[in-house]
Design a protein around this motif. Structure first.
Motif, PDB file in Angstrom:
ATOM      1  N   HIS A 153       0.832  -1.209   0.000  1.00  0.00           N
ATOM      2  CA  HIS A 153       0.000   0.000   0.000  1.00  0.00           C
ATOM      3  C   HIS A 153       0.867   1.260   0.000  1.00  0.00           C
ATOM      4  N   TRP A 154       1.920   1.255   0.780  1.00  0.00           N
ATOM      5  CA  TRP A 154       2.787   2.427   0.902  1.00  0.00           C
ATOM      6  C   TRP A 154       3.748   2.577  -0.263  1.00  0.00           C
TER       7      TRP A 154
ATOM      8  N   PRO B  13       0.858   3.527 -13.071  1.00  0.00           N
ATOM      9  CA  PRO B  13      -0.522   3.504 -13.570  1.00  0.00           C
ATOM     10  C   PRO B  13      -1.414   2.688 -12.630  1.00  0.00           C
ATOM     11  N   ASN B  14      -2.590   3.149 -12.439  1.00  0.00           N
ATOM     12  CA  ASN B  14      -3.577   2.521 -11.545  1.00  0.00           C
ATOM     13  C   ASN B  14      -3.160   2.572 -10.081  1.00  0.00           C
ATOM     14  N   PHE B  15      -2.233   3.473  -9.751  1.00  0.00           N
ATOM     15  CA  PHE B  15      -1.771   3.604  -8.373  1.00  0.00           C
ATOM     16  C   PHE B  15      -2.933   3.745  -7.401  1.00  0.00           C
ATOM     17  N   ILE B  16      -3.800   4.707  -7.632  1.00  0.00           N
ATOM     18  CA  ILE B  16      -4.828   5.007  -6.637  1.00  0.00           C
ATOM     19  C   ILE B  16      -5.795   3.832  -6.474  1.00  0.00           C
TER      20      ILE B  16
ATOM     21  N   ALA C 120       7.646   0.121  -6.343  1.00  0.00           N
ATOM     22  CA  ALA C 120       7.551  -0.622  -7.598  1.00  0.00           C
ATOM     23  C   ALA C 120       6.157  -0.406  -8.175  1.00  0.00           C
ATOM     24  N   GLY C 121       6.020  -0.714  -9.430  1.00  0.00           N
ATOM     25  CA  GLY C 121       4.763  -0.512 -10.131  1.00  0.00           C
ATOM     26  C   GLY C 121       3.647  -1.436  -9.655  1.00  0.00           C
TER      27      GLY C 121
ATOM     28  N   LEU D  26       1.202  -6.324  -7.526  1.00  0.00           N
ATOM     29  CA  LEU D  26       0.077  -7.266  -7.584  1.00  0.00           C
ATOM     30  C   LEU D  26       0.568  -8.676  -7.911  1.00  0.00           C
ATOM     31  N   GLY D  27       1.534  -8.790  -8.807  1.00  0.00           N
ATOM     32  CA  GLY D  27       2.096 -10.105  -9.117  1.00  0.00           C
ATOM     33  C   GLY D  27       2.723 -10.759  -7.896  1.00  0.00           C
TER      34      GLY D  27
END
Length: 159
Positions: A40-41, A46-49, A102-103, A108-109
């Motif tokens: 979260h931190w 892209p799609n950060f929020i 990191a992105g 998510l991966g």
């Protein structure tokens, strides 16, 4: 391990085994909350929020699971260990190793991979608890349902 008492219908050996299994699950639930907060931190890009805001409610879910697991340990006469060193001492799974910023896709991966092991470990605990204490097994089954749903959310975000 010394139990404070034995619940009706269970013997001491089954109770001790169930408590040990549940303590392992408690440690991973607590760690999962830390891992999710770390992501979260540090998630970016892209799609950060969307990802940033998706993670906080899951932190609350796994903390609630940890509380339920700890209370079951206490109900069985055990002493739940919620200290940070108990996570490390009890760990039987691969630690989450993504550090720093990191992105969204990378985080998510990594979280999906972490959840693969988390869910598999819970399913193993369910199989073991089925032979010892169905009430404890049912608690972990409910946890798996929520974990699998969140993993679906993460996978769908990457699809």
């Amino acid at each position: 391990m010394t139990l404070a008492f034995i619940v009706p219908g269970l013997d001491e050996a089954a109770s001790e085994k169930a408590v040990a299994i549940l303590q392992n699950r408690l440690a991973q639930e607590q760690e999962a909350a830390l891992v999710l907060k770390h992501a979260h931190w540090n998630v970016t890009g892209p799609n950060f929020i969307a990802v940033h805001e998706m993670l906080d409610p899951q932190v609350e879910v796994v903390l609630a699971q940890a509380d339920e697991t700890a209370e079951r340990i206490a109900t069985l006469g055990g002493t739940p260990d919620g200290r940070a060193d108990a996570i490390v001492r009890t760990r039987t799974w691969k630690p989450f190793d993504l550090e720093g910023r990191a992105g969204t896709e990378k985080y998510l991966g990594a979280l999906i991979e972490y959840y693969d092991a988390f869910i598999a470990d819970d399913r193993k605990a369910i199989a073991e608890l089925d032979e010892l204490d169905l009430v404890s097994s049912n608690i972990i089954q409910d946890h798996v349902q929520e974990l699998e749903k969140f993993q679906w959310f993460m996978r769908s975000h990457l699809a």
